[in-house]
Design a protein around this motif. Structure first.
Motif, PDB file in Angstrom:
ATOM      1  N   LEU A  72     -56.340 -57.995 -48.435  1.00  0.00           N
ATOM      2  CA  LEU A  72     -55.681 -56.717 -48.701  1.00  0.00           C
ATOM      3  C   LEU A  72     -54.177 -56.951 -48.691  1.00  0.00           C
ATOM      4  N   ALA A  73     -53.454 -56.370 -49.671  1.00  0.00           N
ATOM      5  CA  ALA A  73     -52.016 -56.600 -49.811  1.00  0.00           C
ATOM      6  C   ALA A  73     -51.176 -55.737 -48.881  1.00  0.00           C
ATOM      7  N   THR A  74     -51.650 -54.549 -48.544  1.00  0.00           N
ATOM      8  CA  THR A  74     -50.886 -53.643 -47.691  1.00  0.00           C
ATOM      9  C   THR A  74     -51.840 -52.762 -46.889  1.00  0.00           C
ATOM     10  N   ASN A  75     -51.387 -52.310 -45.734  1.00  0.00           N
ATOM     11  CA  ASN A  75     -52.194 -51.397 -44.920  1.00  0.00           C
ATOM     12  C   ASN A  75     -52.336 -50.065 -45.638  1.00  0.00           C
ATOM     13  N   LEU A  76     -53.486 -49.428 -45.487  1.00  0.00           N
ATOM     14  CA  LEU A  76     -53.744 -48.137 -46.124  1.00  0.00           C
ATOM     15  C   LEU A  76     -54.007 -47.077 -45.064  1.00  0.00           C
ATOM     16  N   LEU A  77     -53.309 -45.962 -45.163  1.00  0.00           N
ATOM     17  CA  LEU A  77     -53.536 -44.827 -44.281  1.00  0.00           C
ATOM     18  C   LEU A  77     -54.485 -43.894 -45.011  1.00  0.00           C
ATOM     19  N   GLY A  78     -55.769 -43.948 -44.655  1.00  0.00           N
ATOM     20  CA  GLY A  78     -56.801 -43.212 -45.384  1.00  0.00           C
ATOM     21  C   GLY A  78     -57.247 -41.956 -44.669  1.00  0.00           C
ATOM     22  N   GLN A  79     -58.294 -41.350 -45.202  1.00  0.00           N
ATOM     23  CA  GLN A  79     -58.756 -40.034 -44.761  1.00  0.00           C
ATOM     24  C   GLN A  79     -59.278 -39.994 -43.325  1.00  0.00           C
ATOM     25  N   SER A  80     -59.732 -41.122 -42.774  1.00  0.00           N
ATOM     26  CA  SER A  80     -60.225 -41.088 -41.392  1.00  0.00           C
ATOM     27  C   SER A  80     -59.121 -40.638 -40.438  1.00  0.00           C
ATOM     28  N   LEU A  81     -57.863 -40.803 -40.833  1.00  0.00           N
ATOM     29  CA  LEU A  81     -56.746 -40.309 -40.031  1.00  0.00           C
ATOM     30  C   LEU A  81     -56.056 -39.115 -40.687  1.00  0.00           C
ATOM     31  N   LEU A  82     -55.914 -39.128 -41.993  1.00  0.00           N
ATOM     32  CA  LEU A  82     -55.208 -38.029 -42.676  1.00  0.00           C
ATOM     33  C   LEU A  82     -55.866 -36.677 -42.416  1.00  0.00           C
ATOM     34  N   ARG A  83     -57.203 -36.626 -42.395  1.00  0.00           N
ATOM     35  CA  ARG A  83     -57.866 -35.336 -42.158  1.00  0.00           C
ATOM     36  C   ARG A  83     -57.654 -34.859 -40.731  1.00  0.00           C
ATOM     37  N   ARG A  84     -57.431 -35.768 -39.791  1.00  0.00           N
ATOM     38  CA  ARG A  84     -57.124 -35.393 -38.411  1.00  0.00           C
ATOM     39  C   ARG A  84     -55.669 -34.946 -38.280  1.00  0.00           C
ATOM     40  N   LEU A  85     -54.825 -35.401 -39.179  1.00  0.00           N
ATOM     41  CA  LEU A  85     -53.402 -35.088 -39.133  1.00  0.00           C
ATOM     42  C   LEU A  85     -53.111 -33.675 -39.617  1.00  0.00           C
ATOM     43  N   GLY A  86     -53.808 -33.248 -40.667  1.00  0.00           N
ATOM     44  CA  GLY A  86     -53.583 -31.902 -41.192  1.00  0.00           C
ATOM     45  C   GLY A  86     -53.700 -31.871 -42.696  1.00  0.00           C
ATOM     46  N   LYS A  87     -52.986 -30.955 -43.292  1.00  0.00           N
ATOM     47  CA  LYS A  87     -53.037 -30.753 -44.737  1.00  0.00           C
ATOM     48  C   LYS A  87     -52.019 -31.657 -45.428  1.00  0.00           C
ATOM     49  N   VAL A  88     -52.457 -32.333 -46.481  1.00  0.00           N
ATOM     50  CA  VAL A  88     -51.589 -33.217 -47.247  1.00  0.00           C
ATOM     51  C   VAL A  88     -51.457 -32.641 -48.653  1.00  0.00           C
ATOM     52  N   GLU A  89     -50.217 -32.404 -49.077  1.00  0.00           N
ATOM     53  CA  GLU A  89     -49.977 -31.844 -50.415  1.00  0.00           C
ATOM     54  C   GLU A  89     -48.992 -32.718 -51.177  1.00  0.00           C
ATOM     55  N   LEU A  90     -49.219 -32.841 -52.471  1.00  0.00           N
ATOM     56  CA  LEU A  90     -48.254 -33.498 -53.342  1.00  0.00           C
ATOM     57  C   LEU A  90     -47.431 -32.428 -54.037  1.00  0.00           C
ATOM     58  N   GLN A  91     -46.124 -32.581 -53.975  1.00  0.00           N
ATOM     59  CA  GLN A  91     -45.201 -31.669 -54.639  1.00  0.00           C
ATOM     60  C   GLN A  91     -44.214 -32.513 -55.425  1.00  0.00           C
ATOM     61  N   GLY A  92     -44.594 -32.870 -56.646  1.00  0.00           N
ATOM     62  CA  GLY A  92     -43.735 -33.742 -57.452  1.00  0.00           C
ATOM     63  C   GLY A  92     -43.598 -35.117 -56.822  1.00  0.00           C
ATOM     64  N   ASP A  93     -42.364 -35.493 -56.487  1.00  0.00           N
ATOM     65  CA  ASP A  93     -42.113 -36.781 -55.876  1.00  0.00           C
ATOM     66  C   ASP A  93     -42.104 -36.723 -54.349  1.00  0.00           C
ATOM     67  N   ARG A  94     -42.717 -35.699 -53.795  1.00  0.00           N
ATOM     68  CA  ARG A  94     -42.792 -35.527 -52.353  1.00  0.00           C
ATOM     69  C   ARG A  94     -44.238 -35.357 -51.910  1.00  0.00           C
ATOM     70  N   MET A  95     -44.544 -35.927 -50.757  1.00  0.00           N
ATOM     71  CA  MET A  95     -45.822 -35.687 -50.110  1.00  0.00           C
ATOM     72  C   MET A  95     -45.506 -34.936 -48.823  1.00  0.00           C
ATOM     73  N   VAL A  96     -46.089 -33.739 -48.685  1.00  0.00           N
ATOM     74  CA  VAL A  96     -45.842 -32.901 -47.528  1.00  0.00           C
ATOM     75  C   VAL A  96     -47.091 -32.930 -46.650  1.00  0.00           C
ATOM     76  N   ILE A  97     -46.881 -33.279 -45.373  1.00  0.00           N
ATOM     77  CA  ILE A  97     -47.983 -33.334 -44.409  1.00  0.00           C
ATOM     78  C   ILE A  97     -47.718 -32.253 -43.376  1.00  0.00           C
ATOM     79  N   ARG A  98     -48.633 -31.276 -43.329  1.00  0.00           N
ATOM     80  CA  ARG A  98     -48.510 -30.151 -42.388  1.00  0.00           C
ATOM     81  C   ARG A  98     -49.603 -30.248 -41.339  1.00  0.00           C
ATOM     82  N   HIS A  99     -49.217 -30.040 -40.101  1.00  0.00           N
ATOM     83  CA  HIS A  99     -50.188 -30.060 -38.996  1.00  0.00           C
ATOM     84  C   HIS A  99     -50.975 -28.778 -38.981  1.00  0.00           C
TER      85      HIS A  99
END
Length: 169
Positions: free
Chosen positions: A142-169
Motif C-alpha cells: 500500500l502506498a499511503t495510509n487510508l482513513l476509511g469508513q470504520s473510523l469516519l462513520r464514528r467521527l460524524g458526517k463527512v461532506e464534500l463542498q467543492g475543494d473542501r471536505m467538511v467533517i462535522r461531529h
C-alpha cells in the motif's frame, strides 16, 4: 477476525482503484505533498463552527494527520474504503505490524493477489475526539495510509463542498 477480513475485501477493492491516484505524481515534490497533511484541529473550519475542514491538495486528494497510539500519522481520507488501512512501514513504526503468517490473500487485483492482515488500533485521536479499538488492516504494498469508513462513520458526517471536505461531529 473473519469479519475484518471480509471487510478488507471491499477496502482492497477501493485501494486497487486508488493505486493510480495515490501514487506520487512526478510533477509534485514530496515536500509539497507533506505540507498538505493537515493536523486535525476542531474549529479549523472558519465559517463552519464545530467542524473540521480539509482542503484538497495539489493531487486532488484530502490528507489529514491524526494521532495513532500517540504518534502523528498521515492519512488519505478515503470515503470509499470500508476500513482504516495502514502501510507496512507505518504499521511497523506504530508497533502494529503483524507477523508474516497473519497476511491473507484477500482478493485478485490487476497487479496480482492483494494481501492484508487485520489489526486493532488502541487509540486514534482526531482533533478533540478519541476513538478506541479501531478496526484496521495492514496492506502489503500500500502506498499511503487510508482513513476509511470504520473510523469516519464514528467521527460524524463527512461532506464534500467543492475543494473542501467538511467533517462535522
Amino acid at each position: 477476525m473473519y469479519r475484518l477480513l471480509a471487510l478488507a475485501f471491499t477496502a482492497i477493492a477501493a485501494m486497487g482503484a486508488l493505486a493510480l491516484i495515490v501514487a506520487p505524481r512526478p510533477d509534485s515534490a514530496p515536500a509539497a505533498a507533506s505540507k498538505h497533511a493537515v493536523r486535525a484541529k476542531p474549529g479549523a473550519a472558519g465559517d463552519t463552527p464545530g467542524a473540521m475542514v480539509l482542503k484538497r491538495d495539489a493531487s486532488g486528494q484530502f490528507h489529514i494527520t491524526v494521532g495513532v497510539n500517540g504518534s502523528d500519522t498521515r492519512f488519505l481520507v478515503d470515503t470509499g474504503a470500508d476500513l482504516v488501512a495502514l502501510t507496512e512501514a507505518d504499521a511497523e513504526e506504530l508497533g502494529l505490524l503483524p507477523g508474516e503468517d497473519a497476511f491473507q490473500p484477500i482478493m485478485q487485483t490487476a497487479s496480482g493477489v492483494g494481501y492484508a492482515a487485520p489489526v486493532v488500533i488502541d487509540e486514534v485521536t482526531i482533533g478533540d475526539s478519541s476513538f478506541r479499538d479501531v478496526e484496521a488492516v495492514v496492506v502489503k504494498d500500500l502506498a499511503t495510509n487510508l482513513l476509511g469508513q470504520s473510523l469516519l462513520r464514528r467521527l460524524g458526517k463527512v461532506e464534500l463542498q467543492g475543494d473542501r471536505m467538511v467533517i462535522r461531529h
